[in-house]
Design a protein around this motif. Structure first.
Motif, PDB file in Angstrom:
ATOM      1  N   GLU A   1       0.826  -1.205   0.000  1.00  0.00           N
ATOM      2  CA  GLU A   1       0.000   0.000   0.000  1.00  0.00           C
ATOM      3  C   GLU A   1       0.863   1.259   0.000  1.00  0.00           C
ATOM      4  N   VAL A   2       1.988   1.230   0.710  1.00  0.00           N
ATOM      5  CA  VAL A   2       2.909   2.373   0.705  1.00  0.00           C
ATOM      6  C   VAL A   2       3.465   2.591  -0.699  1.00  0.00           C
ATOM      7  N   ASP A   3       3.861   1.496  -1.345  1.00  0.00           N
ATOM      8  CA  ASP A   3       4.371   1.613  -2.723  1.00  0.00           C
ATOM      9  C   ASP A   3       3.299   2.179  -3.653  1.00  0.00           C
ATOM     10  N   GLU A   4       2.054   1.738  -3.478  1.00  0.00           N
ATOM     11  CA  GLU A   4       0.970   2.223  -4.318  1.00  0.00           C
ATOM     12  C   GLU A   4       0.694   3.704  -4.081  1.00  0.00           C
ATOM     13  N   LEU A   5       0.737   4.121  -2.820  1.00  0.00           N
ATOM     14  CA  LEU A   5       0.523   5.535  -2.506  1.00  0.00           C
ATOM     15  C   LEU A   5       1.641   6.400  -3.079  1.00  0.00           C
ATOM     16  N   LEU A   6       2.880   5.930  -3.021  1.00  0.00           N
ATOM     17  CA  LEU A   6       3.993   6.677  -3.602  1.00  0.00           C
ATOM     18  C   LEU A   6       3.835   6.792  -5.120  1.00  0.00           C
ATOM     19  N   ARG A   7       3.365   5.705  -5.723  1.00  0.00           N
ATOM     20  CA  ARG A   7       3.145   5.735  -7.173  1.00  0.00           C
ATOM     21  C   ARG A   7       2.049   6.738  -7.527  1.00  0.00           C
ATOM     22  N   MET A   8       0.973   6.755  -6.733  1.00  0.00           N
ATOM     23  CA  MET A   8      -0.117   7.694  -6.987  1.00  0.00           C
ATOM     24  C   MET A   8       0.352   9.139  -6.819  1.00  0.00           C
TER      25      MET A   8
ATOM     26  N   ARG B   1      -4.985  16.608  -8.868  1.00  0.00           N
ATOM     27  CA  ARG B   1      -5.246  16.273  -7.460  1.00  0.00           C
ATOM     28  C   ARG B   1      -5.779  14.850  -7.367  1.00  0.00           C
ATOM     29  N   THR B   2      -5.315  14.123  -6.378  1.00  0.00           N
ATOM     30  CA  THR B   2      -5.788  12.760  -6.169  1.00  0.00           C
ATOM     31  C   THR B   2      -7.089  12.767  -5.382  1.00  0.00           C
ATOM     32  N   VAL B   3      -7.831  11.678  -5.498  1.00  0.00           N
ATOM     33  CA  VAL B   3      -9.110  11.567  -4.796  1.00  0.00           C
ATOM     34  C   VAL B   3      -8.900  11.468  -3.285  1.00  0.00           C
ATOM     35  N   ILE B   4      -7.817  10.834  -2.887  1.00  0.00           N
ATOM     36  CA  ILE B   4      -7.538  10.637  -1.457  1.00  0.00           C
ATOM     37  C   ILE B   4      -6.394  11.550  -1.029  1.00  0.00           C
ATOM     38  N   ASP B   5      -6.309  11.774   0.273  1.00  0.00           N
ATOM     39  CA  ASP B   5      -5.222  12.579   0.835  1.00  0.00           C
ATOM     40  C   ASP B   5      -3.992  11.688   0.969  1.00  0.00           C
ATOM     41  N   VAL B   6      -3.134  11.691  -0.054  1.00  0.00           N
ATOM     42  CA  VAL B   6      -1.993  10.771  -0.096  1.00  0.00           C
ATOM     43  C   VAL B   6      -1.036  10.981   1.070  1.00  0.00           C
ATOM     44  N   PRO B   7      -0.615  12.213   1.398  1.00  0.00           N
ATOM     45  CA  PRO B   7       0.321  12.384   2.532  1.00  0.00           C
ATOM     46  C   PRO B   7      -0.216  11.829   3.851  1.00  0.00           C
ATOM     47  N   ALA B   8      -1.509  12.085   4.113  1.00  0.00           N
ATOM     48  CA  ALA B   8      -2.093  11.599   5.373  1.00  0.00           C
ATOM     49  C   ALA B   8      -2.171  10.072   5.401  1.00  0.00           C
ATOM     50  N   GLU B   9      -2.603   9.480   4.261  1.00  0.00           N
ATOM     51  CA  GLU B   9      -2.701   8.026   4.192  1.00  0.00           C
ATOM     52  C   GLU B   9      -1.318   7.385   4.270  1.00  0.00           C
ATOM     53  N   LEU B  10      -0.340   8.022   3.633  1.00  0.00           N
ATOM     54  CA  LEU B  10       1.025   7.498   3.667  1.00  0.00           C
ATOM     55  C   LEU B  10       1.593   7.545   5.081  1.00  0.00           C
ATOM     56  N   LYS B  11       1.354   8.642   5.801  1.00  0.00           N
ATOM     57  CA  LYS B  11       1.843   8.775   7.178  1.00  0.00           C
ATOM     58  C   LYS B  11       1.193   7.738   8.089  1.00  0.00           C
ATOM     59  N   ARG B  12      -0.120   7.519   7.882  1.00  0.00           N
ATOM     60  CA  ARG B  12      -0.837   6.552   8.712  1.00  0.00           C
ATOM     61  C   ARG B  12      -0.278   5.144   8.524  1.00  0.00           C
ATOM     62  N   ARG B  13       0.000   4.768   7.289  1.00  0.00           N
ATOM     63  CA  ARG B  13       0.506   3.416   7.007  1.00  0.00           C
ATOM     64  C   ARG B  13       1.958   3.239   7.433  1.00  0.00           C
ATOM     65  N   GLU B  14       2.738   4.271   7.274  1.00  0.00           N
ATOM     66  CA  GLU B  14       4.137   4.175   7.709  1.00  0.00           C
ATOM     67  C   GLU B  14       4.225   4.032   9.231  1.00  0.00           C
ATOM     68  N   LYS B  15       3.345   4.736   9.930  1.00  0.00           N
ATOM     69  CA  LYS B  15       3.318   4.612  11.395  1.00  0.00           C
ATOM     70  C   LYS B  15       2.918   3.203  11.813  1.00  0.00           C
ATOM     71  N   ARG B  16       1.906   2.650  11.158  1.00  0.00           N
ATOM     72  CA  ARG B  16       1.474   1.293  11.498  1.00  0.00           C
ATOM     73  C   ARG B  16       2.528   0.267  11.085  1.00  0.00           C
ATOM     74  N   LEU B  17       3.213   0.534   9.970  1.00  0.00           N
ATOM     75  CA  LEU B  17       4.258  -0.385   9.523  1.00  0.00           C
ATOM     76  C   LEU B  17       5.398  -0.445  10.527  1.00  0.00           C
ATOM     77  N   ASP B  18       5.749   0.696  11.112  1.00  0.00           N
ATOM     78  CA  ASP B  18       6.794   0.716  12.151  1.00  0.00           C
ATOM     79  C   ASP B  18       6.364  -0.119  13.351  1.00  0.00           C
TER      80      ASP B  18
END
Length: 468
Positions: free
Chosen positions: A168-175, A185-202
């Motif tokens: 999902e992180v790779d997909e968000l970076l690609r988007m 502009r993307t449909v979703i807030d990419v920075p917020a979604e990316l931060k949320r997943r990176e935090k959970r991944l840690d």
């Protein structure tokens, strides 16, 4: 017409009341204050800097904790409320009302120092008539951790989620890259979604590493035990020229299993089987109880569900006790503690072990129960402590002597005291003291709280002995 006593809440007292008049002379609160007055609180008082607002006296706060734990009131908020609502708590607090933050901070700050008073309370018990420790009973109980078992994650599931999050992180970076290239502009807030997943991944990564660390430690211990058994087995085969009897020990496998878990709320707690069936996120609490006075003379806490590994640590902890209470004459324990190593450890320390070899069947014949059989028949089932070791060697003299002692009428009578001594203690702690779950998290803090619970039990027991 029936006359009733007048209920008058408005008339003031002619003379001011004294808090000394609020409680009976033999009340537990008075006894708690008396016991705390005999403790050396200089180390606690010396730790205060003397700046800011005037602090509450450590002796008063410690008395509140002891009385609270002895009466099932453990929450700092409930203790604060009780200084207003309860005559006993108001007596201990001398009509003051420390807030819950002060009580909670005091408990957490001085948890280790408070644990040191366990020995001093036993000294006070000796001053009030407790004799030298003789026969003791050892047992363990599972106490729920301050964490939900539903907040645990298995190794298999953690790896699965980790791979999903990485994708999902790779997909968000690609988007994000595509949006920058097309200036859309993307449909979703990419920075917020990316931060949320990176935090959970840690978080998942740390869980995976913790499970792997535990597995490596477990493998090291099991490999050492396996190598020792194999060395004994090979030595015997070399000496006798024959293949060793018994089943060959299974070599442990390195690495974590798919079902190995870690809890995100309290990672040092473990999923453990509990009595009555089922599993809970818990710690394994141990207590050594004097058979005569029913006081707890040794405590320990671990995160291993098996009791066999707990005997030596809890008896080692008793070495800090006052003289005469360091080494019992006899240790009574159920089959969960039975191993050749534990039996030898007790014998080497001059302790007679009476550890059950397995669960004994009910309705033993009269002559056998009374020691009338010249050759008693083994009546145990699901024996967890065989007379032969895993290497095929017969049990040594220590094991043989213990087994023979358990078959005699005197040995059975002595061992029979265990269940009526230590299990009621756990019943009182869980039912009367209402201690079924830790408030603090982490092994070190939970161990300190378990010691505090045992001290509160001892103070309550000492009060019963005095007033009975």
């Amino acid at each position: 017409m029936t006359r009733f006593q007048t209920v008058d809440r408005a008339t003031p007292y002619i003379l001011p009341q004294s808090i000394e008049d609020w409680l009976p002379e033999d009340h537990l609160a008075r006894f708690v204050v008396e016991v705390v007055s005999k403790l050396d609180l200089a180390p606690l008082r010396a730790s205060y800097a003397g700046r800011g607002s005037t602090p509450y006296d450590p002796g008063m706060l410690l008395s509140l904790l002891f009385y609270g734990y002895a009466t099932g009131v453990r929450s700092s908020r409930k203790i604060e409320a009780a200084t207003h609502d309860s005559v006993a708590f108001r007596y201990i607090a001398a009509n003051s009302h420390p807030d819950h933050d002060t009580i909670a901070s005091f408990r957490l700050r001085f948890l280790v120092e408070i644990g040191e008073y366990f020995v001093r309370i036993l000294e006070v018990a000796r001053e009030t008539g407790m004799r030298q420790v003789g026969s003791v009973s050892l047992d363990g109980t599972k106490v729920r951790a301050n964490a939900s078992k539903h907040r645990a994650m298995s190794y298999r599931h953690a790896r699965k989620i980790r791979e999903q999050l990485r994708d999902e992180v790779d997909e968000l970076l690609r988007m994000a890259e595509e949006a920058d290239r097309n200036e859309k502009r993307t449909v979703i807030d990419v920075p917020a979604e990316l931060k949320r997943r990176e935090k959970r991944l840690d978080l998942i990564e740390s869980a995976v590493k913790e499970i792997e660390r535990r597995a490596a430690e477990t493998y090291r211990m099991e490999k050492e035990e396996y190598d020792g058994k194999m060395a004994v087995r090979e030595k015997k085969e070399k000496t006798t020229g024959k293949k060793a009897k018994g089943k060959k020990p299974a070599e442990p496998k390195p690495g974590p299993g798919d079902t190995d878990q870690v809890n995100f709320t309290d990672e040092e707690s473990r999923i453990m089987p509990v009595s009555g069936g089922g599993f809970e996120q818990a710690y394994n609490a141990q207590a050594v109880v004097d058979n005569a006075g029913r006081l707890i003379v040794g405590t320990d806490l671990g995160h291993t569900p098996v009791d066999r590994q707990a005997l030596q640590p809890v008896l080692e902890a008793m070495k800090r006790n006052p003289e005469g209470l360091t080494t019992p004459e006899t240790v009574l324990a159920d089959a969960g503690y039975c191993s050749k190593q534990n039996v030898e450890y007790c014998v080497e320390r001059g302790i007679e072990p009476l550890i059950s070899l397995g669960r004994e069947q009910h309705n033993i014949p009269l002559l056998e129960r009374c020691g009338g059989d010249s050759e008693p028949v083994s009546r145990t089932k699901e024996a967890s402590c065989p007379t032969e070791s895993d290497s095929g060697q017969t049990a040594d003299n220590s094991m043989d002597r213990m087994k023979a002692r358990l078959k005699t009428a005197g040995g059975r009578a002595e061992y029979g005291k265990r269940k009526g001594v230590v299990e009621p203690v756990f019943g009182i702690i869980k039912e009367v003291l209402n201690f079924r779950r830790f408030l603090l998290r982490g092994l070190k803090k939970a161990k300190g709280e378990w010691t505090l619970v045992c001290m509160a039990y001892n103070v309550k027991r000492m009060h019963i002995i005095r007033t009975s």
